[in-house]
Scaffold this motif. Structure first.
Motif, mmCIF file in Angstrom:
data_model
loop_
_atom_site.group_PDB
_atom_site.id
_atom_site.type_symbol
_atom_site.label_atom_id
_atom_site.label_comp_id
_atom_site.label_asym_id
_atom_site.label_seq_id
_atom_site.Cartn_x
_atom_site.Cartn_y
_atom_site.Cartn_z
ATOM 1 N N MET A 1 -52.736 63.323 56.327
ATOM 2 C CA MET A 1 -53.709 64.207 55.729
ATOM 3 C C MET A 1 -53.631 65.558 56.432
ATOM 4 S SD MET A 1 -57.864 63.909 55.499
ATOM 5 C CE MET A 1 -58.030 63.367 57.162
ATOM 6 N N ILE A 2 -53.761 66.621 55.648
ATOM 7 C CA ILE A 2 -53.735 67.991 56.136
ATOM 8 C C ILE A 2 -55.095 68.606 55.865
ATOM 9 C CG2 ILE A 2 -52.674 70.253 55.846
ATOM 10 C CD1 ILE A 2 -50.204 68.761 54.694
ATOM 11 N N ASP A 3 -55.690 69.257 56.868
ATOM 12 C CA ASP A 3 -56.908 70.034 56.626
ATOM 13 C C ASP A 3 -56.486 71.319 55.952
ATOM 14 O OD1 ASP A 3 -58.651 68.227 57.782
ATOM 15 O OD2 ASP A 3 -58.470 69.113 59.763
ATOM 16 N N GLY A 4 -57.003 71.569 54.752
ATOM 17 C CA GLY A 4 -56.572 72.721 53.985
ATOM 18 C C GLY A 4 -57.698 73.673 53.655
ATOM 19 N N LEU A 5 -57.332 74.934 53.493
ATOM 20 C CA LEU A 5 -58.229 75.987 53.016
ATOM 21 C C LEU A 5 -57.491 76.696 51.898
ATOM 22 C CD1 LEU A 5 -60.845 77.618 53.356
ATOM 23 C CD2 LEU A 5 -59.614 79.062 54.980
ATOM 24 N N ILE A 6 -58.022 76.606 50.688
ATOM 25 C CA ILE A 6 -57.361 77.134 49.494
ATOM 26 C C ILE A 6 -58.267 78.165 48.830
ATOM 27 C CG2 ILE A 6 -56.522 76.540 47.174
ATOM 28 C CD1 ILE A 6 -54.793 75.312 49.317
ATOM 29 N N ALA A 7 -57.692 79.291 48.439
ATOM 30 C CA ALA A 7 -58.414 80.293 47.658
ATOM 31 C C ALA A 7 -57.682 80.456 46.335
ATOM 32 C CB ALA A 7 -58.468 81.621 48.401
ATOM 33 N N GLY A 8 -58.448 80.564 45.250
ATOM 34 C CA GLY A 8 -57.832 80.717 43.942
ATOM 35 C C GLY A 8 -58.864 80.908 42.856
ATOM 36 N N ARG A 9 -58.467 80.603 41.631
ATOM 37 C CA ARG A 9 -59.353 80.745 40.471
ATOM 38 C C ARG A 9 -59.415 79.418 39.724
ATOM 39 N NH1 ARG A 9 -61.371 85.515 39.706
ATOM 40 N NH2 ARG A 9 -60.379 87.295 40.673
ATOM 41 N N LEU A 10 -60.605 79.097 39.261
ATOM 42 C CA LEU A 10 -60.820 77.861 38.522
ATOM 43 C C LEU A 10 -60.062 77.903 37.195
ATOM 44 C CD1 LEU A 10 -62.481 75.255 38.888
ATOM 45 C CD2 LEU A 10 -64.278 76.342 37.568
ATOM 46 N N MET A 11 -59.331 76.834 36.890
ATOM 47 C CA MET A 11 -58.598 76.710 35.621
ATOM 48 C C MET A 11 -59.421 75.809 34.708
ATOM 49 S SD MET A 11 -54.736 75.997 37.004
ATOM 50 C CE MET A 11 -54.084 75.811 35.352
ATOM 51 N N GLY A 12 -60.107 76.383 33.728
ATOM 52 C CA GLY A 12 -60.993 75.597 32.882
ATOM 53 C C GLY A 12 -62.274 75.309 33.642
ATOM 54 N N ASP A 13 -63.135 74.512 33.076
ATOM 55 C CA ASP A 13 -64.387 74.160 33.740
ATOM 56 C C ASP A 13 -64.215 72.836 34.484
ATOM 57 O OD1 ASP A 13 -65.743 76.386 32.739
ATOM 58 O OD2 ASP A 13 -66.352 75.337 30.916
ATOM 59 N N ALA A 14 -64.953 72.689 35.578
ATOM 60 C CA ALA A 14 -64.967 71.415 36.301
ATOM 61 C C ALA A 14 -65.647 70.372 35.419
ATOM 62 C CB ALA A 14 -65.727 71.578 37.613
ATOM 63 N N SER A 15 -65.275 69.105 35.593
ATOM 64 C CA SER A 15 -65.900 68.077 34.761
ATOM 65 C C SER A 15 -66.408 66.917 35.615
ATOM 66 C CB SER A 15 -64.933 67.566 33.693
ATOM 67 O OG SER A 15 -63.801 66.990 34.263
ATOM 68 N N ARG A 16 -67.501 66.357 35.154
ATOM 69 C CA ARG A 16 -68.140 65.233 35.824
ATOM 70 C C ARG A 16 -67.505 63.937 35.322
ATOM 71 N NH1 ARG A 16 -73.254 65.415 37.942
ATOM 72 N NH2 ARG A 16 -73.615 67.297 36.722
ATOM 73 N N ARG A 17 -67.218 63.035 36.235
ATOM 74 C CA ARG A 17 -66.662 61.726 35.902
ATOM 75 C C ARG A 17 -67.486 60.651 36.600
ATOM 76 N NH1 ARG A 17 -60.912 62.913 34.976
ATOM 77 N NH2 ARG A 17 -61.026 64.704 33.593
ATOM 78 N N VAL A 18 -67.368 59.437 36.126
ATOM 79 C CA VAL A 18 -68.074 58.303 36.725
ATOM 80 C C VAL A 18 -67.061 57.196 36.983
ATOM 81 C CG1 VAL A 18 -69.913 56.608 36.403
ATOM 82 C CG2 VAL A 18 -70.187 58.912 35.473
ATOM 83 N N ASP A 19 -67.068 56.654 38.217
ATOM 84 C CA ASP A 19 -66.127 55.584 38.536
ATOM 85 C C ASP A 19 -66.661 54.230 38.057
ATOM 86 O OD1 ASP A 19 -67.956 54.687 40.444
ATOM 87 O OD2 ASP A 19 -66.791 55.353 42.156
ATOM 88 N N LYS A 20 -65.905 53.172 38.261
ATOM 89 C CA LYS A 20 -66.274 51.839 37.785
ATOM 90 C C LYS A 20 -67.554 51.326 38.421
ATOM 91 C CE LYS A 20 -61.559 50.526 36.730
ATOM 92 N NZ LYS A 20 -60.439 49.640 37.040
ATOM 93 N N ALA A 21 -67.879 51.825 39.614
ATOM 94 C CA ALA A 21 -69.101 51.406 40.313
ATOM 95 C C ALA A 21 -70.310 52.252 39.909
ATOM 96 C CB ALA A 21 -68.890 51.479 41.820
ATOM 97 N N GLY A 22 -70.098 53.211 38.996
ATOM 98 C CA GLY A 22 -71.203 54.049 38.534
ATOM 99 C C GLY A 22 -71.456 55.290 39.372
#
Length: 115
Positions: A1-22
């Motif tokens: 695992m790498i600790d990262g710091l990223i700067a950029g622009r959002l591509m589309g809108d973020a979306s909410r998801r639900v896993d199998k455990a709710g």
């Protein structure tokens, strides 16, 4: 695992998801560029409340900075060319709103101007 710091622009809108455990989580894609102006697609996933709320508050094309666990990947485009991409588990999200709010709290910036 790498600790990262990223700067950029959002591509589309973020979306909410639900896993199998709710449990709810947020996914988003960010377009970032390096010093040589090469573009990278960053696949973002957020589980904690603060980064989830920040991602959902943004719209397509808005600038943001993310920090978290970063994993480099490679994908193949339609022409068969291998392209780099990154997966990021977001621990923190910062936007222009967060910067101006922080400046105001410290006694500087546009929000603290009482004129």
């Amino acid at each position: 695992m790498i600790d990262g710091l990223i700067a950029g622009r959002l591509m589309g809108d973020a979306s909410r998801r639900v896993d199998k455990a709710g449990r709810t989580y947020i996914v988003a894609r960010v377009l970032a560029r390096n010093k040589m102006d090469e573009e990278f697609i960053v696949n973002v996933i957020a589980f904690d409340e603060a980064p989830c709320a920040a991602l959902l508050a943004l719209a397509d094309g808005e600038a943001l900075t993310l920090s978290g666990a970063l994993t480099p990947k490679v994908w193949t485009d339609k022409q068969g060319i291998a392209r780099p991409s990154l997966d990021l588990i977001a621990a923190q999200v910062m936007t222009a709103y967060h910067v101006s709010r922080k400046q105001a709290a410290l006694g500087g910036g546009p929000e603290s101007d009482s004129r």
